[in-house]
Design an enzyme around this catalytic site. Structure first.
Site, PDB file in Angstrom:
ATOM      1  N   SER B  21      44.757  42.955  47.808  1.00 48.67           N
ATOM      2  CA  SER B  21      45.858  42.143  47.284  1.00 48.67           C
ATOM      3  C   SER B  21      46.047  42.384  45.784  1.00 48.67           C
ATOM      4  O   SER B  21      45.085  42.509  45.031  1.00 48.67           O
ATOM      5  CB  SER B  21      45.533  40.668  47.526  1.00 48.67           C
ATOM      6  OG  SER B  21      46.559  39.864  47.014  1.00 48.67           O
ATOM      7  N   LYS B  45      50.431  40.786  47.908  1.00 46.33           N
ATOM      8  CA  LYS B  45      50.241  40.080  46.638  1.00 46.33           C
ATOM      9  C   LYS B  45      50.048  38.569  46.843  1.00 46.33           C
ATOM     10  O   LYS B  45      50.691  37.975  47.709  1.00 46.33           O
ATOM     11  CB  LYS B  45      51.495  40.359  45.795  1.00 46.33           C
ATOM     12  CG  LYS B  45      51.603  39.620  44.497  1.00 46.33           C
ATOM     13  CD  LYS B  45      51.134  40.461  43.341  1.00 46.33           C
ATOM     14  CE  LYS B  45      50.959  39.604  42.092  1.00 46.33           C
ATOM     15  NZ  LYS B  45      49.589  39.561  41.613  1.00 46.33           N
ATOM     16  N   CYS B 130      40.084  34.552  41.603  1.00 42.65           N
ATOM     17  CA  CYS B 130      40.901  35.172  40.557  1.00 42.65           C
ATOM     18  C   CYS B 130      40.410  34.706  39.190  1.00 42.65           C
ATOM     19  O   CYS B 130      40.409  33.509  38.906  1.00 42.65           O
ATOM     20  CB  CYS B 130      42.382  34.811  40.709  1.00 42.65           C
ATOM     21  SG  CYS B 130      43.357  35.483  39.343  1.00 42.65           S
ATOM     22  N   ILE B 191      34.228  42.675  46.603  1.00 40.94           N
ATOM     23  CA  ILE B 191      34.286  41.660  45.557  1.00 40.94           C
ATOM     24  C   ILE B 191      35.669  41.615  44.910  1.00 40.94           C
ATOM     25  O   ILE B 191      36.373  42.627  44.910  1.00 40.94           O
ATOM     26  CB  ILE B 191      33.234  41.917  44.438  1.00 40.94           C
ATOM     27  CG1 ILE B 191      33.418  43.309  43.807  1.00 40.94           C
ATOM     28  CG2 ILE B 191      31.832  41.785  44.993  1.00 40.94           C
ATOM     29  CD1 ILE B 191      32.474  43.601  42.622  1.00 40.94           C
ATOM     30  N   ASN B 192      36.013  40.455  44.376  1.00 39.21           N
ATOM     31  CA  ASN B 192      37.163  40.380  43.476  1.00 39.21           C
ATOM     32  C   ASN B 192      36.713  41.003  42.151  1.00 39.21           C
ATOM     33  O   ASN B 192      35.610  41.534  42.049  1.00 39.21           O
ATOM     34  CB  ASN B 192      37.610  38.921  43.305  1.00 39.21           C
ATOM     35  CG  ASN B 192      39.075  38.814  42.878  1.00 39.21           C
ATOM     36  OD1 ASN B 192      39.553  39.619  42.082  1.00 39.21           O
ATOM     37  ND2 ASN B 192      39.790  37.818  43.385  1.00 39.21           N
ATOM     38  N   GLY B 217      38.184  49.095  39.658  1.00 40.07           N
ATOM     39  CA  GLY B 217      38.127  50.555  39.601  1.00 40.07           C
ATOM     40  C   GLY B 217      36.724  51.074  39.864  1.00 40.07           C
ATOM     41  O   GLY B 217      35.788  50.292  40.061  1.00 40.07           O
ATOM     42  N   GLY B 244      36.314  49.437  43.776  1.00 36.07           N
ATOM     43  CA  GLY B 244      36.304  50.811  43.263  1.00 36.07           C
ATOM     44  C   GLY B 244      36.394  51.891  44.324  1.00 36.07           C
ATOM     45  O   GLY B 244      36.108  53.055  44.047  1.00 36.07           O
TER      46      GLY B 244
END
Lengths: 269, 303
Positions: B21, B45, B130, B191-192, B217, B244
């Site tokens: 997302s 999103k 978030c 993971i976020n 990343g 990543g």
């Protein structure tokens, strides 16, 4: 216009000054159609400190020759890698991205570029010239060394130059040059690309002359296709992505870029 | 013929490759580059109960092999989503998953309730991780009681597959995973982004308008892999690996660590076609290793 990812061949690489290179790119297959103001996201190979692509304006696009040019300013490891590419090497581009400038017909127009902000203005000047416009180009830089490709631009219109140290052209900023301060303003449209401060100043001047000003923004971006929402600019319609809604905007659309609309808004409140 | 189908609770994915997302828009941004339907699914999103403008620019800072973002959940709110975005998602016949976030438990519940009736949204991913919003978001995902409370409240109103997306910004991610599992989550994704920061030394200023942001990343892959491994050992529900992933080898590593599916995030920005290349690469790996069923890779780490 369908976006594509293409491997292009570097046909030539010319050094313009200590930190700018002009890359000429070609391809066996036809390049996608492009318009002035659009940009490409360029993949950097072999750079350990970077991961993302780098956005560059389309500097030139020659449909007949099937070639295009990018003006590269070396800033960090990624751009230095791109600037050091030898002819014959391959460069991966995602293009064409974003929206172009409005192309007028048979008008008197002024193009203002600061430093590497001249990058999208060659392709623009060429198209405007073809459409019968009388083109004037005002190029600004800190010093004579920052003024690039002036002779190329002279083939397309009148070129005016300012440098902050006075080593070439008029001394001062582009906004102090007589051509943009004429009482009887001959231009019906102003196009501008350069640092934000310069573009805002030019947009204010154009507003004072009651002339539209299109600016090309260079916000930091990741994807270039409207997915990451990182490159947003505040407009009167809320945050918009520079990559998909721009990079060219009429300055009237941008929050804080015009005096008139700001005043009108504050009166409404 | 290699079998690529995997199950996430009631969801049947044609292959284990999903999109993370916030890195894949609403799918259509990628239509020029790939057949979006060829992916196992897309996670669109984040949607919140109300319109959010997100954080001011600058929202992005590139860092070695990754990036920090501080977008702050910019979206037009759940009603706009239902009315204007959902109809455009109907063209995708793979698994379409909505990501849900908000600043209050009531807000999460409101969004989940409204999405529950959308036939074509086969699951929601609860974003309690978030790092870029002042209230809510990660705050829910960094303690067991708050993660439990929001998961339980949403579980009560949401009938389909409920995935909870976990924050790595905790002391023990396995404890949070166990808590949301007990509260009714059908799967966890992790993971976020990792909370990070970038400074411009020349100007003595933070690069991001919010000072801190979320790191993503390849730079975060080893941390993500470790956390997926820990969580997969702890919980019984399926785990979705994120962090990543930019190649088939990365995807396979996450599956060997225990992930039933994976999400590709930041790599979509560099190569919008990377997801289909990852699917092809997984097939190639299976052929080379004479594996008929991709499920045999899940948790297949040899110790």
């Amino acid at each position: 216009m369908k976006k594509q990812i293409l491997d292009l061949r570097v046909l030539s690489n010319s050094r313009l000054n200590h930190n700018h290179n002009l890359l000429e790119l070609g391809c066996a297959d036809p390049l996608p159609a492009m318009v002035p103001g659009q940009f490409a996201e360029v993949l950097v190979e072999g750079s350990v400190s970077t991961y993302l692509r780098r956005p560059f304006s389309i500097h030139r696009y020659d449909k007949a020759a099937n070639t295009m040019h990018l003006l590269i300013k070396s800033v960090g490891e990624g751009t230095k890698k791109i600037a050091s590419l030898k002819p014959g090497s391959t460069l991966n581009l995602m293009l064409p991205l974003g929206n172009g400038f409005t192309i007028t017909n048979n008008q008197e127009v002024l193009l203002v570029g600061g430093g590497c902000g001249i990058a999208p203005l060659y392709f623009l000047a060429e198209q405007l010239f073809r459409k019968g416009n009388r083109v004037s180009l005002l190029i600004g830089g800190r010093s004579a060394v920052d003024i690039m490709l002036a002779s190329e631009y002279r083939r397309l219109g009148n070129v005016y130059i300012t440098t902050e140290d006075g080593t070439m052209g008029e001394k001062g900023m582009v906004t102090q040059h007589p051509v943009i301060n004429q009482a009887d303003f001959p231009f019906s449209m102003v196009y501008c690309c350069g640092p934000d401060g310069m573009m805002k100043a030019v947009a204010h001047l154009a507003e004072g002359k009651k002339v539209d000003c299109e600016v090309s923004l260079e916000n930091t971006m990741a994807c270039g296709i409207g997915a990451c929402l990182c490159c947003v600019v505040e407009t009167h319609q809320g945050n918009q992505c520079v990559c998909t809604e721009g990079p060219v905007f009429n300055s009237k659309k941008l929050k804080g870029w015009t005096r008139e609309i700001e005043t009108a808004c504050s009166l409404d409140n | 013929m290699a079998k690529l189908e995997v199950n996430l609770h009631k969801l049947k994915l044609s292959n284990p490759v999903l999109t993370a997302s916030g890195t894949f828009g609403y799918g259509e941004e990628f239509d020029d580059f790939i057949d979006v339907n060829s992916l196992g699914g897309i996670i669109v999103k984040a949607t919140t109960s109300r319109h959010r403008e997100g954080n001011p620019y600058p929202r992005m800072a590139e860092t070695p092999m990754g990036m920090l973002n501080a977008v702050g959940l910019q979206n037009k709110g759940v009603d706009y989503f239902v009315e204007h975005i959902y109809p455009k998602l109907l063209k995708y016949n793979n698994c379409v998953i909505a990501n849900v976030s908000d600043s209050t438990v009531e807000g999460y519940v409101e969004v989940a309730e409204k999405l529950n009736s959308l036939e074509h949204i086969s699951a929601i991913e609860l974003n309690i991780s978030c790092p870029n919003v002042k209230e809510g978001g990660m705050a829910f995902g960094t303690s067991c009681p708050s993660a439990t409370a929001v998961t339980r409240a949403v579980r009560e109103v949401y009938d389909k597959t409920l995935i909870v997306k976990l924050s790595p910004n905790v002391t023990s991610i396995a404890e949070i995973a166990l808590a949301v599992e007990a509260a009714g989550a059908d799967a966890v994704s992790l993971i976020n982004t990792l909370l990070g920061m970038a400074i411009d030394a020349e100007r003595r200023k933070p690069v991001l308008s919010t000072i801190t942001g979320g790191l993503s990343g390849p730079a975060i892959k080893p941390v993500a892999l470790r956390m997926v491994w820990q969580v997969a050992k702890a919980v019984k529900i399926p785990v979705i690996g994120i962090g990543g992933i930019s190649s088939a080898a990365d995807a396979i590593e996450f599956m060997l660590a225990g992930a039933s599916a994976i999400q590709v995030g930041t790599a979509n920005f560099v190569d919008p076609a990377v997801t289909v290349k990852i699917i092809a690469g997984i097939k190639d790996y299976m052929q080379r290793h004479k594996i008929d069923d991709v499920n045999d890779l899940i948790g297949g780490l040899v110790l």
